[in-house]
Design an enzyme around this catalytic site. Structure first.
Site, PDB file in Angstrom:
ATOM      1  N   GLU A 115      19.635  15.353  -0.127  1.00 24.52           N
ATOM      2  CA  GLU A 115      18.675  15.878   0.849  1.00 24.52           C
ATOM      3  C   GLU A 115      19.133  15.565   2.267  1.00 24.52           C
ATOM      4  O   GLU A 115      19.051  16.408   3.168  1.00 24.52           O
ATOM      5  CB  GLU A 115      17.295  15.279   0.569  1.00 24.52           C
ATOM      6  CG  GLU A 115      16.709  15.842  -0.722  1.00 24.52           C
ATOM      7  CD  GLU A 115      15.413  15.183  -1.184  1.00 24.52           C
ATOM      8  OE1 GLU A 115      14.725  15.792  -2.004  1.00 24.52           O
ATOM      9  OE2 GLU A 115      15.101  14.069  -0.743  1.00 24.52           O
ATOM     10  N   ASP A 164       8.484   0.306  -8.154  1.00 26.83           N
ATOM     11  CA  ASP A 164       9.913  -0.004  -8.027  1.00 26.83           C
ATOM     12  C   ASP A 164      10.234  -1.463  -8.339  1.00 26.83           C
ATOM     13  O   ASP A 164      11.378  -1.783  -8.680  1.00 26.83           O
ATOM     14  CB  ASP A 164      10.380   0.284  -6.585  1.00 26.83           C
ATOM     15  CG  ASP A 164      10.583   1.760  -6.318  1.00 26.83           C
ATOM     16  OD1 ASP A 164      10.259   2.575  -7.201  1.00 26.83           O
ATOM     17  OD2 ASP A 164      11.060   2.088  -5.210  1.00 26.83           O
ATOM     18  N   ALA A 190       8.145   7.933  -7.535  1.00 24.88           N
ATOM     19  CA  ALA A 190       6.745   7.838  -7.130  1.00 24.88           C
ATOM     20  C   ALA A 190       5.775   7.923  -8.318  1.00 24.88           C
ATOM     21  O   ALA A 190       4.803   7.174  -8.392  1.00 24.88           O
ATOM     22  CB  ALA A 190       6.446   8.947  -6.116  1.00 24.88           C
ATOM     23  N   SER A 201       0.836  -1.193   0.000  1.00 26.79           N
ATOM     24  CA  SER A 201       0.000   0.000   0.000  1.00 26.79           C
ATOM     25  C   SER A 201       0.876   1.249   0.000  1.00 26.79           C
ATOM     26  O   SER A 201       0.659   2.189   0.740  1.00 26.79           O
ATOM     27  CB  SER A 201      -0.927  -0.008   1.216  1.00 26.79           C
ATOM     28  OG  SER A 201      -1.857   1.031   1.083  1.00 26.79           O
ATOM     29  N   GLY A 202       1.911   1.193  -0.847  1.00 27.50           N
ATOM     30  CA  GLY A 202       2.754   2.376  -1.052  1.00 27.50           C
ATOM     31  C   GLY A 202       2.142   3.224  -2.146  1.00 27.50           C
ATOM     32  O   GLY A 202       0.924   3.218  -2.356  1.00 27.50           O
ATOM     33  N   PHE A 203       2.995   3.928  -2.877  1.00 22.31           N
ATOM     34  CA  PHE A 203       2.483   4.833  -3.919  1.00 22.31           C
ATOM     35  C   PHE A 203       1.683   4.083  -4.978  1.00 22.31           C
ATOM     36  O   PHE A 203       0.594   4.506  -5.368  1.00 22.31           O
ATOM     37  CB  PHE A 203       3.647   5.572  -4.580  1.00 22.31           C
ATOM     38  CG  PHE A 203       4.171   6.697  -3.744  1.00 22.31           C
ATOM     39  CD1 PHE A 203       3.494   7.898  -3.679  1.00 22.31           C
ATOM     40  CD2 PHE A 203       5.341   6.559  -3.014  1.00 22.31           C
ATOM     41  CE1 PHE A 203       3.965   8.942  -2.903  1.00 22.31           C
ATOM     42  CE2 PHE A 203       5.820   7.587  -2.236  1.00 22.31           C
ATOM     43  CZ  PHE A 203       5.134   8.789  -2.177  1.00 22.31           C
ATOM     44  N   GLY A 204       2.230   2.955  -5.463  1.00 22.01           N
ATOM     45  CA  GLY A 204       1.561   2.229  -6.544  1.00 22.01           C
ATOM     46  C   GLY A 204       0.291   1.537  -6.081  1.00 22.01           C
ATOM     47  O   GLY A 204      -0.770   1.649  -6.718  1.00 22.01           O
TER      48      GLY A 204
HETATM   49  C1  LIG Z   1      14.232   8.022   1.157  1.00 25.18           C
HETATM   50  C2  LIG Z   1      13.506   8.013  -0.154  1.00 25.18           C
HETATM   51  C3  LIG Z   1      13.277   9.224  -0.814  1.00 25.18           C
HETATM   52  C4  LIG Z   1      12.591   9.235  -2.030  1.00 25.18           C
HETATM   53  N1  LIG Z   1      12.356  10.443  -2.637  1.00 25.18           N
HETATM   54  C5  LIG Z   1      11.627  10.477  -3.777  1.00 25.18           C
HETATM   55  C6  LIG Z   1      11.284  11.715  -4.371  1.00 25.18           C
HETATM   56  O1  LIG Z   1      11.651  12.780  -3.888  1.00 25.18           O
HETATM   57  N2  LIG Z   1      10.520  11.694  -5.499  1.00 25.18           N
HETATM   58  C7  LIG Z   1      10.097  10.503  -6.062  1.00 25.18           C
HETATM   59  O2  LIG Z   1       9.393  10.527  -7.068  1.00 25.18           O
HETATM   60  N3  LIG Z   1      10.424   9.325  -5.525  1.00 25.18           N
HETATM   61  C8  LIG Z   1      11.159   9.271  -4.388  1.00 25.18           C
HETATM   62  N4  LIG Z   1      11.480   8.073  -3.817  1.00 25.18           N
HETATM   63  C9  LIG Z   1      11.112   6.836  -4.526  1.00 25.18           C
HETATM   64  C10 LIG Z   1       9.665   6.501  -4.310  1.00 25.18           C
HETATM   65  O3  LIG Z   1       9.331   6.564  -2.943  1.00 25.18           O
HETATM   66  C11 LIG Z   1       9.413   5.088  -4.843  1.00 25.18           C
HETATM   67  O4  LIG Z   1       9.736   5.075  -6.226  1.00 25.18           O
HETATM   68  C12 LIG Z   1       7.963   4.678  -4.656  1.00 25.18           C
HETATM   69  O5  LIG Z   1       7.681   4.593  -3.275  1.00 25.18           O
HETATM   70  C13 LIG Z   1       7.699   3.338  -5.315  1.00 25.18           C
HETATM   71  O6  LIG Z   1       6.365   2.996  -5.087  1.00 25.18           O
HETATM   72  P1  LIG Z   1       5.970   1.469  -4.872  1.00 25.18           P
HETATM   73  O7  LIG Z   1       4.484   1.432  -4.743  1.00 25.18           O
HETATM   74  O8  LIG Z   1       6.604   0.634  -5.928  1.00 25.18           O
HETATM   75  O9  LIG Z   1       6.664   1.054  -3.511  1.00 25.18           O
HETATM   76  P2  LIG Z   1       6.455   1.668  -2.051  1.00 25.18           P
HETATM   77  O10 LIG Z   1       5.864   3.012  -2.102  1.00 25.18           O
HETATM   78  O11 LIG Z   1       7.768   1.525  -1.371  1.00 25.18           O
HETATM   79  O12 LIG Z   1       5.409   0.689  -1.398  1.00 25.18           O
HETATM   80  C14 LIG Z   1       5.698  -0.666  -1.177  1.00 25.18           C
HETATM   81  C15 LIG Z   1       4.749  -1.155  -0.101  1.00 25.18           C
HETATM   82  O13 LIG Z   1       4.818  -2.568  -0.056  1.00 25.18           O
HETATM   83  C16 LIG Z   1       4.874  -2.994   1.278  1.00 25.18           C
HETATM   84  N5  LIG Z   1       5.553  -4.296   1.271  1.00 25.18           N
HETATM   85  C17 LIG Z   1       6.824  -4.539   0.880  1.00 25.18           C
HETATM   86  N6  LIG Z   1       7.091  -5.860   0.949  1.00 25.18           N
HETATM   87  C18 LIG Z   1       5.969  -6.453   1.394  1.00 25.18           C
HETATM   88  C19 LIG Z   1       5.628  -7.792   1.668  1.00 25.18           C
HETATM   89  N7  LIG Z   1       6.505  -8.788   1.475  1.00 25.18           N
HETATM   90  N8  LIG Z   1       4.393  -8.062   2.143  1.00 25.18           N
HETATM   91  C20 LIG Z   1       3.499  -7.064   2.348  1.00 25.18           C
HETATM   92  N9  LIG Z   1       3.763  -5.764   2.085  1.00 25.18           N
HETATM   93  C21 LIG Z   1       4.990  -5.463   1.608  1.00 25.18           C
HETATM   94  C22 LIG Z   1       5.616  -1.900   1.995  1.00 25.18           C
HETATM   95  O14 LIG Z   1       5.322  -1.890   3.385  1.00 25.18           O
HETATM   96  C23 LIG Z   1       5.096  -0.660   1.287  1.00 25.18           C
HETATM   97  O15 LIG Z   1       3.945  -0.131   1.925  1.00 25.18           O
HETATM   98  C24 LIG Z   1      12.150   8.021  -2.600  1.00 25.18           C
HETATM   99  C25 LIG Z   1      12.370   6.812  -1.940  1.00 25.18           C
HETATM  100  C26 LIG Z   1      13.035   6.807  -0.725  1.00 25.18           C
HETATM  101  C27 LIG Z   1      13.254   5.501  -0.011  1.00 25.18           C
END
Ligand SMILES: Cc1cc2nc3c(=O)[nH]c(=O)nc-3n(C[C@H](O)[C@H](O)[C@H](O)COP(=O)(O)OP(=O)(O)OC[C@H]3O[C@@H](n4cnc5c(N)ncnc54)[C@H](O)[C@@H]3O)c2cc1C
Length: 432
Positions: free
Chosen positions: A172, A302, A318, A12-15
């Site tokens: 940052e 990601d 994000a 439940s991250g960004f995607g």
């Molecule tokens: C410190 C930092 C700074 C950043 N700054 C920027 C920025 O300024 N601008 C930008 O565009 N991007 C930034 N990013 C990158 C951006 O946050 C990621 O690209 C984005 O979060 C990817 O989205 P996602 O949904 O793939 O993963 P996420 O948002 O990371 O969500 C993944 C989710 O899956 C859950 N999860 C993981 N493994 C499991 C599992 N096995 N079982 C159940 N749940 C699980 C996690 O708890 C999390 O809630 C940054 C990242 C970090 C770490």
């Protein structure tokens, strides 16, 4: 009554959040599984690590976000396996969840590139517990140095932080840390010469912010230099030791704190999916973001090797995750309506990084760039808009205004760590 298809969303991250936003209120049942009970806003993680914001300010409870969406169920649990032939995901503890469609939005974790000592001695910045641990450690090192100074043994290494990686997180982090030290800690320790504190940033290329224009890169270097951050370019780590780092050229930097922001790899969960993995362990996806051979499984954000029209790998940011999440959800609804899937088209809205107070770089499509105060204001506005939850927006805005007027970084509580009933600290590192 027709059977409603079940969509399981891992993460439940960004995607994941964006995908559920599209599926809420439609004719499918959604189960969101996350290892945490909150959605974290990672772009502000460095502000938690440097005491500008508290952990709650950048996190929103997943259940609260989805309250009032009758077709969305929330499960807190760690997914440890995916079984595409059986159409099931497995949670630790053995429970299996069946799905008709699956969206894998499990994000990424830190990669240490096999450099000795990174995993053991360096602090990563990928999760909320990471940020709290780092904040605890930096503040504790200043306390230790003060105690040693009282005894007549000031330890300069306690006051030194090495930040590895000159991407946006490293920049940052280094900028905010130098402000924390020079504007907050400097006035508060009676026996310590805080002027001796060092922040050293190590970057393997010849400049900061790879991928940005030369103008923005030069602005970042100049701003960090002005803040007193030392920079080492065109070099990388040979190893990390308990008391510092050794660079490839042989230079040794004694430091009590090493922050690793240099590497990212896809969540290992995608190893359960078929297909050879791409750079950083990312899983290849078809142009509709489904897994080749499994049109009912989508991987986004990601964890996926998503490509643009020219076939270039999209960055792990994000917007790629948000747009991918919405797209995958829409393809599921199209399939349900018997319509063909559409190819994903990424819209680049630009990129930005802040370097400190009134200093940021923002690059929009078409070559428009902002730096300095204007870039910083744009950065503040965009981050407030995307932060989830009215309370969080209000608290962060108030914190920023307070910090701007007073330089105060108020979230400087050193929390005990541990998971047992005898402590109240954050949980240990995530296994996944
Ligand atoms: C410190 C930092 C700074 C950043 N700054 C920027 C920025 O300024 N601008 C930008 O565009 N991007 C930034 N990013 C990158 C951006 O946050 C990621 O690209 C984005 O979060 C990817 O989205 P996602 O949904 O793939 O993963 P996420 O948002 O990371 O969500 C993944 C989710 O899956 C859950 N999860 C993981 N493994 C499991 C599992 N096995 N079982 C159940 N749940 C699980 C996690 O708890 C999390 O809630 C940054 C990242 C970090 C770490």
């Amino acid at each position: 009554m027709p059977v409603r298809p079940r969509v399981v969303v891992i993460g439940s991250g960004f995607g994941g959040l964006a995908a559920v936003g599209v599926l809420a209120g439609t004719g499918v049942d959604v189960v969101v599984v996350d290892r945490d009970n909150y959605h974290g806003f990672w772009p502000l993680l460095y502000q938690v690590a440097t005491a500008g914001l508290g952990p709650d300010d950048i996190a929103a409870p997943i259940r609260a976000i989805h309250a009032g969406k009758p077709n969305v169920e929330v499960r807190m649990g760690l997914v440890c396996g995916i079984d595409p032939p059986a159409r099931q995901v497995e949670l630790t503890g053995g429970e299996r969840l069946a799905y008709d469609y699956l969206i894998v939005a499990a994000g990424s974790s830190s990669a240490d590139f096999g450099i000795p000592g990174v995993h053991r001695h360096a602090y990563t910045l990928k999760t909320l517990p990471d940020a709290v641990r780092l904040r605890n450690h930096v503040l504790s090192m200043f306390e230790r140095a003060e105690n040693n100074a009282v005894d007549g043994h000031p330890g300069a290494a306690d006051l030194t932080t090495v930040v590895v990686g000159g991407g946006s997180t490293g920049v940052e982090m280094a900028g905010a840390l130098s402000e924390l030290i020079s504007h907050n800690l400097a006035g508060e320790y009676r026996h310590l010469d805080v002027g001796r504190a060092r922040v050293v940033l190590v970057e393997m290329t010849d400049t900061l912010l790879p991928g940005y224009s030369r103008r923005s890169q030069d602005a970042a270097v100049a701003t960090l230099r002005q803040k007193g951050v030392e920079m080492r370019f065109a070099t990388s780590l040979a190893s990390v030791e308990p008391d510092g780092v050794t660079l490839k050229g042989g230079e040794r930097i004694q430091a009590a704190t090493v922050v690793w922001t240099a590497g990212v790899k896809a969540n290992p969960l995608v190893g359960c999916l078929p297909g050879a993995k791409e750079k950083g362990g990312r899983t290849p996806v078809a142009d509709d973001l489904s897994v080749p051979g499994h049109p009912e499984v989508f991987v986004i954000g990601d964890a996926a090797a998503t490509r643009d029209r020219r076939g270039e790998l999209l960055p792990q940011v994000a917007q790629v995750a948000i747009q991918g999440g919405r797209h995958a959800a829409r393809q599921i609804l199209r399939r349900q309506e018997g319509r063909p899937a559409r190819a994903f088209r990424y819209r680049d809205h630009g990129t930005m990084a802040t370097i400190g107070r009134r200093a940021a770089v923002a690059e929009l499509p078409g070559g428009v760039t902002f730096a300095g105060t204007f870039g910083w204001l744009a950065w503040l506005a965009v981050h407030l808009v995307f932060l989830v939850g009215f309370r969080n927006r209000a608290v962060v805005l108030l914190n920023w205004a307070w910090n701007y007027l007073t330089w105060d970084r108020a979230s400087r509580v050193i929390l005990p760590e541990g998971t047992g009933p005898e402590t109240t600290g954050p949980p240990a590192a995530h296994p996944g």
